[in-house]
Design an enzyme around this catalytic site. Structure first.
Site, PDB file in Angstrom:
ATOM      1  N   GLY A 300       0.835  -1.194   0.000  1.00  0.00           N
ATOM      2  CA  GLY A 300       0.000   0.000   0.000  1.00  0.00           C
ATOM      3  C   GLY A 300       0.868   1.241   0.000  1.00  0.00           C
ATOM      4  O   GLY A 300       2.053   1.190   0.327  1.00  0.00           O
ATOM      5  N   SER A 301       0.273   2.383  -0.381  1.00  0.00           N
ATOM      6  CA  SER A 301       1.030   3.622  -0.448  1.00  0.00           C
ATOM      7  C   SER A 301       0.133   4.791  -0.103  1.00  0.00           C
ATOM      8  O   SER A 301      -1.052   4.809  -0.451  1.00  0.00           O
ATOM      9  CB  SER A 301       1.629   3.820  -1.843  1.00  0.00           C
ATOM     10  OG  SER A 301       2.394   4.991  -1.914  1.00  0.00           O
ATOM     11  N   GLY A 302       0.693   5.774   0.616  1.00  0.00           N
ATOM     12  CA  GLY A 302      -0.058   6.962   0.986  1.00  0.00           C
ATOM     13  C   GLY A 302       0.859   8.151   1.118  1.00  0.00           C
ATOM     14  O   GLY A 302       2.025   8.105   0.718  1.00  0.00           O
ATOM     15  N   GLY A 305       3.989   7.366   3.464  1.00  0.00           N
ATOM     16  CA  GLY A 305       4.955   6.350   3.083  1.00  0.00           C
ATOM     17  C   GLY A 305       4.358   5.218   2.295  1.00  0.00           C
ATOM     18  O   GLY A 305       3.158   5.212   1.988  1.00  0.00           O
ATOM     19  N   SER A 306       5.211   4.262   1.951  1.00  0.00           N
ATOM     20  CA  SER A 306       4.797   3.070   1.210  1.00  0.00           C
ATOM     21  C   SER A 306       5.141   1.836   2.021  1.00  0.00           C
ATOM     22  O   SER A 306       6.133   1.812   2.757  1.00  0.00           O
ATOM     23  CB  SER A 306       5.506   3.011  -0.149  1.00  0.00           C
ATOM     24  OG  SER A 306       5.193   4.145  -0.936  1.00  0.00           O
ATOM     25  N   VAL A 307       4.328   0.806   1.878  1.00  0.00           N
ATOM     26  CA  VAL A 307       4.524  -0.435   2.629  1.00  0.00           C
ATOM     27  C   VAL A 307       4.777  -1.576   1.659  1.00  0.00           C
ATOM     28  O   VAL A 307       4.029  -1.770   0.699  1.00  0.00           O
ATOM     29  CB  VAL A 307       3.302  -0.751   3.508  1.00  0.00           C
ATOM     30  CG1 VAL A 307       3.530  -2.042   4.281  1.00  0.00           C
ATOM     31  CG2 VAL A 307       3.034   0.402   4.462  1.00  0.00           C
ATOM     32  N   LYS A 322       7.618  -0.570   6.157  1.00  0.00           N
ATOM     33  CA  LYS A 322       7.030   0.736   5.883  1.00  0.00           C
ATOM     34  C   LYS A 322       8.147   1.748   5.649  1.00  0.00           C
ATOM     35  O   LYS A 322       8.919   2.059   6.559  1.00  0.00           O
ATOM     36  CB  LYS A 322       6.153   1.184   7.053  1.00  0.00           C
ATOM     37  CG  LYS A 322       5.543   2.564   6.844  1.00  0.00           C
ATOM     38  CD  LYS A 322       4.640   2.942   8.011  1.00  0.00           C
ATOM     39  CE  LYS A 322       4.039   4.317   7.792  1.00  0.00           C
ATOM     40  NZ  LYS A 322       3.123   4.701   8.879  1.00  0.00           N
ATOM     41  N   ASP A 428      -6.199   8.183  13.142  1.00  0.00           N
ATOM     42  CA  ASP A 428      -6.742   7.900  11.812  1.00  0.00           C
ATOM     43  C   ASP A 428      -7.369   6.510  11.776  1.00  0.00           C
ATOM     44  O   ASP A 428      -6.948   5.634  11.033  1.00  0.00           O
ATOM     45  CB  ASP A 428      -5.645   8.014  10.763  1.00  0.00           C
ATOM     46  CG  ASP A 428      -6.222   8.115   9.345  1.00  0.00           C
ATOM     47  OD1 ASP A 428      -7.413   8.464   9.213  1.00  0.00           O
ATOM     48  OD2 ASP A 428      -5.501   7.827   8.386  1.00  0.00           O
TER      49      ASP A 428
END
Length: 593
Positions: A300-302, A305-307, A322, A428
């Site tokens: 996943g990415s946001g 950061g990216s995982v 992460k 969150d």
């Protein structure tokens, strides 16, 4: 099969008359009267029902004692009387029951000594007697074939020592003995229980070297290696013997034995890496583990950061990595804050951090990453709204799985709010930050677009000021944050309530249907309770004959509505929410037991 299921906020004033008539229903098998306002004593006649297997009267105002007649019932399997004001002791006949599997008398005013028969039962799997006034010592275990898995005796007036025979409970997963007056040394026999997951001996008068008992003795607790003087002497003795034997082998088997020994040593070290090896994670290690951070390994990415998923040569299990986007405003400081917070928190429903990496990449840029345990079943969001192209067709979440997830997250939040010093607020909460392990257990995390966990300041126990404004995701942010209110535990409760409603309806809080003042809370509230089936996810709508499941759903919907009330003071505390979630989960388990 005759089942009586009643679960409402009030009950007729002639309750004793009604329950007396129940005592005359000889074919009655299960009674569910939890979460009402029932008062008075439990009629002794209920125990005389020869076919009764389940008596569930939790969360009422019942007084008097546990019916003596329950022990004479050869079919009684489940007795749940938690959160009442019962007094007296545990009837001896009930303690000696050969059919009883679950006895939960938590949070009453029961007293006296705990019958030793309960600890030597051949049938009891769950024994929960916490938050009462029991006295005396913990009875020893005589028989070693006990199926007991959960033993909760916390918050009583127990004294004496912990029996060494408790180590003979070979199936025990929970042992909670906190807040008593137990003294003496912690028996080393506890370290040999192969299944233990939760061990709480806090707030007693125990003594001795806890390190000898716990360090590296219980793998599931993931504690550090022992480093006592005695173990050093033992290790030195073993090393001398190995050296002598190796020398003899060298003489007898020449260089070929040397090669074999080195290979064996290398395999052993790879299979059992030390904690120091795990902590020394370099940038090249991460590159290799993720195949140079390939898209195939991207989870996943946001914005933060990216995982990636990956596997180290020295670790047999897949991990999640992460990688922080340090070019984003505030991310470097957030990395440090997150490390400090996660270092001081550990809970079965929080995603475990294995280690951190703060270094530079091959071209000299700053690099920061967290190495976390990998969750093979992805996120709750992926199960509620499956992407067929990416994940393939997934089986819809069952109602039981949804209830378990709701309870797991409540457990995590209760820990963060009430058992961390200072308390912690997750900023969150949303389905993409709820990850599912291999058995669909839930872990609270911060993947994708997640913000960081923030701790409260010491000067303010219930709120904390955010310099960056409201944190979280649209649809889950508490309304008061939009008016400049400080971060609070009440804000977490609101987000949690929205998640419950989303889990039950399958509707995202930002769904296009929510316009002109309509939101997910109001959408569900208008249908509750008479038309609730019209707004539920079709996958979990119970049949017309399944009143027990319908009752569980109604209580879960009500919990979601209470948590997502617009005004913070109208929301329950997370401690009360968790207690209610446990009750609902137990009720559902009894229905499907």
């Amino acid at each position: 099969m005759a089942v009586v299921i009643t679960s409402r906020e009030s009950f007729p004033e002639d309750y004793p008359t009604h329950t007396k008539s129940l005592s005359e229903c000889s074919e009655l098998q299960k009674i569910y009267l939890f979460n009402n306002k029932l008062s008075g004593i439990i009629p002794d006649g209920l125990g005389t029902l020869s076919n009764l297997s389940v008596l569930f009267l939790a969360n009422n105002n019942l007084t008097g004692g546990v019916p003596l007649s329950l022990g004479s019932n050869s079919f009684i399997r489940t007795v749940i009387l938690i959160n009442n004001t019962l007094t007296g002791g545990i009837p001896p006949l009930l303690a000696n029951s050969s059919s009883l599997q679950l006895l939960d008398l938590t949070n009453n005013h029961l007293s006296g000594e705990i019958p030793s028969a309960l600890f030597n039962s051949s049938s009891i799997v769950i024994l929960a007697l916490g938050v009462n006034n029991f006295v005396g010592s913990i009875p020893p275990l005589v028989h070693t074939s006990s199926p007991l898995e959960i033993l909760i005796l916390s918050e009583n007036n127990l004294s004496g020592s912990i029996p060494t025979s408790l180590g003979n409970f070979s199936s025990l997963t929970w042992l909670l003995l906190s807040q008593n007056s137990i003294k003496g040394a912690i028996p080393s026999s506890l370290s040999i229980i192969p299944t233990i997951e939760q061990l709480d001996l806090s707030f007693n008068n125990l003594s001795g070297d806890c390190n000898k008992l716990l360090c590296a003795s219980i793998p599931l607790l993931q504690l550090p290696q022992c480093n006592t003087e005695a173990s050093k002497k033992w290790q030195a003795s073993v090393i001398l013997k190995i050296v002598g034997f190796t020398a003899l082998c060298l003489v007898l088997l020449s260089w070929f034995a040397v090669v074999l020994l080195k290979k064996r040593k290398k395999v052993t070290q790879s299979s059992h890496p030390s904690s120091k090896e795990l902590m020394q994670c370099s940038y090249p290690d991460l590159v290799k583990a993720t195949n140079d951070f390939s898209l195939a390994n991207l989870v996943g990415s946001g914005k933060s950061g990216s995982v990636y998923k990956g596997r180290f040569e020295f670790e047999e299990h897949t991990v999640a990595i992460k990688v922080f986007k340090l070019d984003q405003l505030g991310i470097p400081k957030s990395f440090i804050a997150e490390c400090k917070t996660l270092r001081n928190t550990r809970h079965r429903n929080l995603l475990r951090v294995i280690t951190a990496c703060s270094t530079f990449d091959t071209i000299g840029n700053e690099f920061k990453a967290l190495i976390l345990e990998y969750m093979p079943n992805g996120s709750l969001e992926g199960w509620l709204y499956p992407n067929l192209d990416k994940y393939g067709l997934k089986r819809p979440l069952s109602l039981g799985s949804r209830i378990t997830i709701v309870t797991d997250i409540a457990s995590a939040l209760d820990y963060l709010h009430n058992h961390c010093v200072p308390p912690v607020v997750h900023c969150d909460l949303k389905p993409s930050n709820i990850l599912l392990d291999d058995v669909m257990g839930a872990r609270l995390a911060d993947f994708g677009l997640a913000k960081f966990i923030l701790s409260f300041s010491h000067s303010c126990h219930h709120s904390s000021t955010s310099l960056l404004g409201p944190r979280g995701s649209i649809g889950y942010i508490a309304p008061e944050y939009g008016f400049g209110s400080k971060l609070s535990t009440e804000g977490n409760v609101y987000s949690y309530g929205i998640i419950i409603l989303e889990i039950l309806t399958g509707k995202h809080p930002t769904d296009g249907m929510f316009t002109n003042g309509l939101n997910l809370h109001k959408y569900v509230e208008k249908a509750f309770p008479q038309k609730i089936a019209e707004v539920l996810d079709p996958c979990i709508v119970p049949s017309s004959e399944d009143d027990g499941v319908d009752s569980c759903i109604l209580h879960l919907v009500k919990l979601g509505l209470l948590c997502s009330m617009e005004t913070p003071n109208d929301r329950p505390t997370m401690q009360d929410v968790y207690a209610e979630a446990i009750t609902i989960k137990e009720a559902f388990a009894v229905l499907h037991g």
